[in-house]
Design an enzyme around this catalytic site. Structure first.
Site, short mmCIF file in Angstrom:
data_model
loop_
_atom_site.label_atom_id
_atom_site.label_comp_id
_atom_site.label_asym_id
_atom_site.label_seq_id
_atom_site.Cartn_x
_atom_site.Cartn_y
_atom_site.Cartn_z
N ARG A 113 0.71 -1.16 0.08
CA ARG A 113 0.11 0.16 0.10
C ARG A 113 0.92 1.20 -0.03
O ARG A 113 0.28 2.46 -0.01
CB ARG A 113 -0.91 -0.07 1.38
N ARG A 124 -21.90 -2.21 1.90
CA ARG A 124 -21.32 -3.41 1.88
C ARG A 124 -21.65 -4.08 3.28
O ARG A 124 -21.72 -3.32 4.21
CB ARG A 124 -19.77 -2.97 1.73
N ARG A 163 -18.77 -2.97 8.33
CA ARG A 163 -17.17 -2.88 9.08
C ARG A 163 -17.22 -1.42 9.51
O ARG A 163 -17.69 -0.60 8.87
CB ARG A 163 -16.20 -2.96 8.11
N ARG A 167 -9.86 7.00 4.30
CA ARG A 167 -9.41 5.69 3.60
C ARG A 167 -9.18 6.08 2.20
O ARG A 167 -8.07 5.73 1.67
CB ARG A 167 -10.24 4.53 3.71
P1 AMP Z 1 -8.60 -3.71 3.82
O1 AMP Z 1 -9.73 -4.83 4.19
O2 AMP Z 1 -7.57 -4.19 2.59
O3 AMP Z 1 -9.65 -2.50 3.32
O4 AMP Z 1 -7.75 -3.35 5.04
C1 AMP Z 1 -8.39 -2.54 5.99
C2 AMP Z 1 -7.82 -1.84 7.07
O5 AMP Z 1 -6.31 -2.69 7.20
C3 AMP Z 1 -6.78 -0.65 6.31
O6 AMP Z 1 -7.67 0.49 6.13
C4 AMP Z 1 -5.51 -0.35 6.98
O7 AMP Z 1 -5.86 0.15 8.17
C5 AMP Z 1 -5.22 -2.04 7.26
N1 AMP Z 1 -4.09 -2.50 6.27
C6 AMP Z 1 -4.56 -3.60 5.34
N2 AMP Z 1 -3.54 -3.70 4.65
C7 AMP Z 1 -2.56 -2.81 4.83
C8 AMP Z 1 -1.14 -2.41 4.40
N3 AMP Z 1 -0.69 -3.10 3.36
N4 AMP Z 1 -0.52 -1.56 5.12
C9 AMP Z 1 -1.10 -0.93 6.20
N5 AMP Z 1 -2.29 -1.09 6.72
C10 AMP Z 1 -2.96 -1.99 6.08
#
Ligand code: AMP
Length: 223
Positions: A88, A127, A160, A171
């Site tokens: 990310r 969602r 969520r 985000r």
């Molecule tokens: P997601 O389900 O991919 O939207 O991830 C949910 C949350 O997990 C994100 O908003 C971040 O807070 C954390 N997160 C997931 N992947 C990463 C990453 N590669 N680096 C840092 N935080 C992450």
């Protein structure tokens, strides 16, 4: 095949990721799911990550990179993967390159899922995710057969915390600032495969599979 999938939160990359993994028989590694699992199990990693996730901020790199490195090192040598939600940041992308070199692997494609912000906000509001198996539904476009019950496993569906409107805008801002530079990063490395996800899911999927079949064919020809 070793893939990563990029895209703003709510662009549908998680759903596409599952379909891609099924088609190419590769392992789905979602950092968001790994964090949520750890939060549910109240592990040290989960306790560390929860406040960042609830704000919609990125979990610090040392925690995230270590978790991914561990997970990738557990793969069997002939097992491919799709990383969903990682990298990310450019720093994470550099760290991934180093991890893969050490594991004697290389990335075959970086899939870039594109969707406009206003569509994303609408989709994230609707969602609902299964607490048990992580399957994702949408009250407007992909509703479960029974309200708040998962079609896959019968688990309870929930909204969520970080999909609520206050957190979504943060985000999206975090994505634009930290993650979107990776589009050029992988374009420069000649492995970017972009797909627009504004249409029907089946159409996106079919168009993406045509592109990924070409990638897999090229990889086979190289061997
Ligand atoms: P997601 O389900 O991919 O939207 O991830 C949910 C949350 O997990 C994100 O908003 C971040 O807070 C954390 N997160 C997931 N992947 C990463 C990453 N590669 N680096 C840092 N935080 C992450």
């Amino acid at each position: 095949m070793n893939f990563i999938i990029l895209g703003p939160p709510g662009s549908g990359k998680g759903t596409l990721a599952k379909r891609i993994c099924k088609r190419y028989h590769i392992d789905h590694i979602s950092t968001g799911d790994l964090f949520r699992f750890n939060i549910k199990k109240k592990t040290e990693l989960g306790k560390l990550a929860v406040s960042y996730i609830d704000r919609g901020d990125l979990v610090p790199d040392d925690v995230t990179v270590g978790m991914v490195q561990q997970r990738l090192s557990e793969l069997a040598p002939d097992e491919g993967f799709l990383l969903d939600g990682f990298p990310r940041t450019t720093e994470q992308a550099d760290a991934l390159a180093e991890i893969l070199t050490n594991l004697d692997r290389q990335l075959d494609a970086a899939i870039n899922v594109c969707l406009e912000d206003d569509v994303i906000v609408g989709r994230l509001k609707g969602r609902r995710v299964c607490r048990n198996c992580g399957a994702s539904f949408n009250l407007d476009t992909m509703p479960p057969k029974v309200f708040d019950v998962c079609d896959e496993c019968g688990g309870e569906l929930y909204h969520r915390e970080d999909d609520k409107p206050e957190t979504i805008s943060n985000r999206l801002a975090v994505y634009r600032e930290n993650t979107s530079p990776l589009i050029k990063y992988y374009e420069d490395r000649d492995i970017l495969v972009s797909i627009d996800n504004a249409g029907a899911p089946e159409e996106t999927e079919a168009a993406l599979f045509v592109l990924l079949d070409q990638v897999t064919q090229r990889a086979k020809n190289r061997k």
